[in-house]
Design a protein around this motif. Sequence first.
Motif, PDB file in Angstrom:
ATOM      1  N   PHE A 137       1.610  -1.490  14.327  1.00 11.01           N
ATOM      2  CA  PHE A 137       0.410  -2.226  14.693  1.00 11.01           C
ATOM      3  C   PHE A 137       0.325  -2.393  16.207  1.00 11.01           C
ATOM      4  CE2 PHE A 137      -2.940  -5.194  14.541  1.00 11.01           C
ATOM      5  CZ  PHE A 137      -2.617  -6.241  15.374  1.00 11.01           C
TER       6      PHE A 137
ATOM      7  N   ALA B 235       7.874  11.179  13.086  1.00 11.83           N
ATOM      8  CA  ALA B 235       8.993  10.768  12.220  1.00 11.83           C
ATOM      9  C   ALA B 235       9.144   9.246  12.117  1.00 11.83           C
ATOM     10  CB  ALA B 235      10.303  11.390  12.678  1.00 11.83           C
ATOM     11  N   GLU B 236       8.124   8.517  12.519  1.00 13.31           N
ATOM     12  CA  GLU B 236       8.153   7.066  12.343  1.00 13.31           C
ATOM     13  C   GLU B 236       6.885   6.621  11.628  1.00 13.31           C
ATOM     14  OE1 GLU B 236      10.445   6.114  16.588  1.00 13.31           O
ATOM     15  OE2 GLU B 236       8.708   4.934  15.964  1.00 13.31           O
ATOM     16  N   GLY B 237       6.949   5.421  11.012  1.00 17.23           N
ATOM     17  CA  GLY B 237       5.740   4.871  10.438  1.00 17.23           C
ATOM     18  C   GLY B 237       4.830   4.329  11.518  1.00 17.23           C
ATOM     19  N   PRO B 238       3.537   4.176  11.226  1.00 15.19           N
ATOM     20  CA  PRO B 238       2.616   3.591  12.203  1.00 15.19           C
ATOM     21  C   PRO B 238       3.017   2.162  12.544  1.00 15.19           C
ATOM     22  CG  PRO B 238       1.429   4.615  10.378  1.00 15.19           C
ATOM     23  CD  PRO B 238       2.858   4.559   9.980  1.00 15.19           C
TER      24      PRO B 238
ATOM     25  N   TYR C 235       0.831  -1.192   0.000  1.00 12.57           N
ATOM     26  CA  TYR C 235       0.000   0.000   0.000  1.00 12.57           C
ATOM     27  C   TYR C 235       0.873   1.254   0.000  1.00 12.57           C
ATOM     28  CZ  TYR C 235      -4.032  -2.680   1.820  1.00 12.57           C
ATOM     29  OH  TYR C 235      -5.062  -3.559   1.997  1.00 12.57           O
TER      30      TYR C 235
ATOM     31  N   LEU D 272       3.838   7.189   2.966  1.00  9.15           N
ATOM     32  CA  LEU D 272       4.092   5.961   3.708  1.00  9.15           C
ATOM     33  C   LEU D 272       3.767   4.742   2.861  1.00  9.15           C
ATOM     34  CD1 LEU D 272       2.460   7.208   6.988  1.00  9.15           C
ATOM     35  CD2 LEU D 272       4.818   6.435   6.860  1.00  9.15           C
TER      36      LEU D 272
ATOM     37  N   TYR E 283       0.267   5.245   1.224  1.00  9.76           N
ATOM     38  CA  TYR E 283      -0.584   6.227   1.873  1.00  9.76           C
ATOM     39  C   TYR E 283       0.188   7.540   1.930  1.00  9.76           C
ATOM     40  CZ  TYR E 283      -3.470   2.419   3.744  1.00  9.76           C
ATOM     41  OH  TYR E 283      -4.287   1.329   3.883  1.00  9.76           O
TER      42      TYR E 283
ATOM     43  N   TYR F 263      -3.484   1.368  15.180  1.00  9.56           N
ATOM     44  CA  TYR F 263      -2.068   1.622  14.961  1.00  9.56           C
ATOM     45  C   TYR F 263      -1.657   2.812  15.814  1.00  9.56           C
ATOM     46  CZ  TYR F 263      -1.387  -1.482  10.967  1.00  9.56           C
ATOM     47  OH  TYR F 263      -1.255  -2.585  10.171  1.00  9.56           O
TER      48      TYR F 263
ATOM     49  N   LEU G  41      -8.336  -2.581  13.107  1.00 14.11           N
ATOM     50  CA  LEU G  41      -7.008  -2.526  13.692  1.00 14.11           C
ATOM     51  C   LEU G  41      -6.774  -1.155  14.317  1.00 14.11           C
ATOM     52  CD1 LEU G  41      -6.807  -3.718  10.454  1.00 14.11           C
ATOM     53  CD2 LEU G  41      -4.674  -4.559  11.408  1.00 14.11           C
TER      54      LEU G  41
ATOM     55  N   GLY H 283      -1.432  -7.704  10.108  1.00 11.00           N
ATOM     56  CA  GLY H 283      -0.023  -7.403  10.341  1.00 11.00           C
ATOM     57  C   GLY H 283       0.620  -6.517   9.305  1.00 11.00           C
ATOM     58  N   TYR H 284      -0.059  -5.457   8.888  1.00  7.96           N
ATOM     59  CA  TYR H 284       0.551  -4.510   7.973  1.00  7.96           C
ATOM     60  C   TYR H 284       1.761  -3.884   8.641  1.00  7.96           C
ATOM     61  CZ  TYR H 284      -3.835  -4.817   5.457  1.00  7.96           C
ATOM     62  OH  TYR H 284      -4.910  -5.276   4.780  1.00  7.96           O
ATOM     63  N   THR H 285       2.875  -3.873   7.924  1.00  9.56           N
ATOM     64  CA  THR H 285       4.103  -3.261   8.429  1.00  9.56           C
ATOM     65  C   THR H 285       4.393  -2.022   7.602  1.00  9.56           C
ATOM     66  OG1 THR H 285       4.980  -5.423   9.078  1.00  9.56           O
ATOM     67  CG2 THR H 285       6.527  -3.607   8.934  1.00  9.56           C
ATOM     68  N   PHE H 286       4.566  -0.911   8.284  1.00  6.00           N
ATOM     69  CA  PHE H 286       4.827   0.340   7.608  1.00  6.00           C
ATOM     70  C   PHE H 286       6.312   0.667   7.589  1.00  6.00           C
ATOM     71  CE2 PHE H 286       0.904   2.658   6.666  1.00  6.00           C
ATOM     72  CZ  PHE H 286      -0.037   1.879   7.297  1.00  6.00           C
ATOM     73  N   GLY H 287       6.722   1.367   6.542  1.00  9.95           N
ATOM     74  CA  GLY H 287       8.036   1.983   6.533  1.00  9.95           C
ATOM     75  C   GLY H 287       7.992   3.286   7.309  1.00  9.95           C
ATOM     76  N   SER H 288       9.133   3.942   7.415  1.00  9.44           N
ATOM     77  CA  SER H 288       9.215   5.195   8.156  1.00  9.44           C
ATOM     78  C   SER H 288       8.764   6.393   7.341  1.00  9.44           C
ATOM     79  CB  SER H 288      10.647   5.435   8.639  1.00  9.44           C
ATOM     80  OG  SER H 288      11.034   4.412   9.539  1.00  9.44           O
TER      81      SER H 288
ATOM     82  N   GLN I 248       0.289  11.242   4.441  1.00  8.91           N
ATOM     83  CA  GLN I 248      -0.235  11.984   5.577  1.00  8.91           C
ATOM     84  C   GLN I 248       0.195  13.431   5.424  1.00  8.91           C
ATOM     85  OE1 GLN I 248       1.192  10.876   9.487  1.00  8.91           O
ATOM     86  NE2 GLN I 248      -0.603  11.753  10.476  1.00  8.91           N
TER      87      GLN I 248
END
Lengths: 113, 112
Positions: B46, B41-44, A33, A91, A35, B36, B34, A101-106, A37
Amino acid sequence: GAGVSQSPSNKVTEKGKDVELRCDPISGHTALYWYRQSLGQGLEFLIYFQGNSAPDKSGLPSDRFSAERTGGSVSTLTIQRTQQEDSAVYLCASTATGRYGYTFGSGTRLTVV
Amino acid sequence: DQQVKQNSPSLSVQEGRISILNCDYTNSMFDYFLWYKKYPAEGPTFLISISSIKDKNEDGRFTVFLNKSAKHLSLHIVPSQPGDSAVYFCAAVDYNTDKLIFGTGTRLQVFP
């Protein structure tokens, strides 16, 4: 890698220039994905890739935005002729199953001046 | 139109007390929810989730409650700690598309 990697972490560009943002998802994750912000806003859905299916591009705000995912792995989000309203944190997130369990980058902080 | 709504942009709670963050949704095709947490300065990251077949899921200090008839869910944090200060996003998964839709977030501040 161990996590979702995004590059660059920060990008300042002049209005009217094109930019490319890169996302390296977790190896084996089939869903990816994008996104964004904007300042003081929530997470706005842009585009969704799932396996070999056609991507869901319904969130792209204009035809200046495009994204591709090569080989089912790395994804690139391209913004052409950037405008000041494009300034935001972009993002990327990936997941193996499409819903858990979606994992986001920074993120990549894009500033258009 | 905003399918997932977090009507409180901010919340301030004293350390040790309960924090309650609320979320409302409009799409009846959402079947998985969910929460989050996001630091600057960080990604979300879980935090906790709940399936639509349940009405409660608990993980340590965090509990999520789901009221399907009201299309409402809430996140309870007890006891709240200063390290919990962050922006909390509620998200929902559309059963048909697997698309993850986020709310606008609630900024939680836990003060000593």
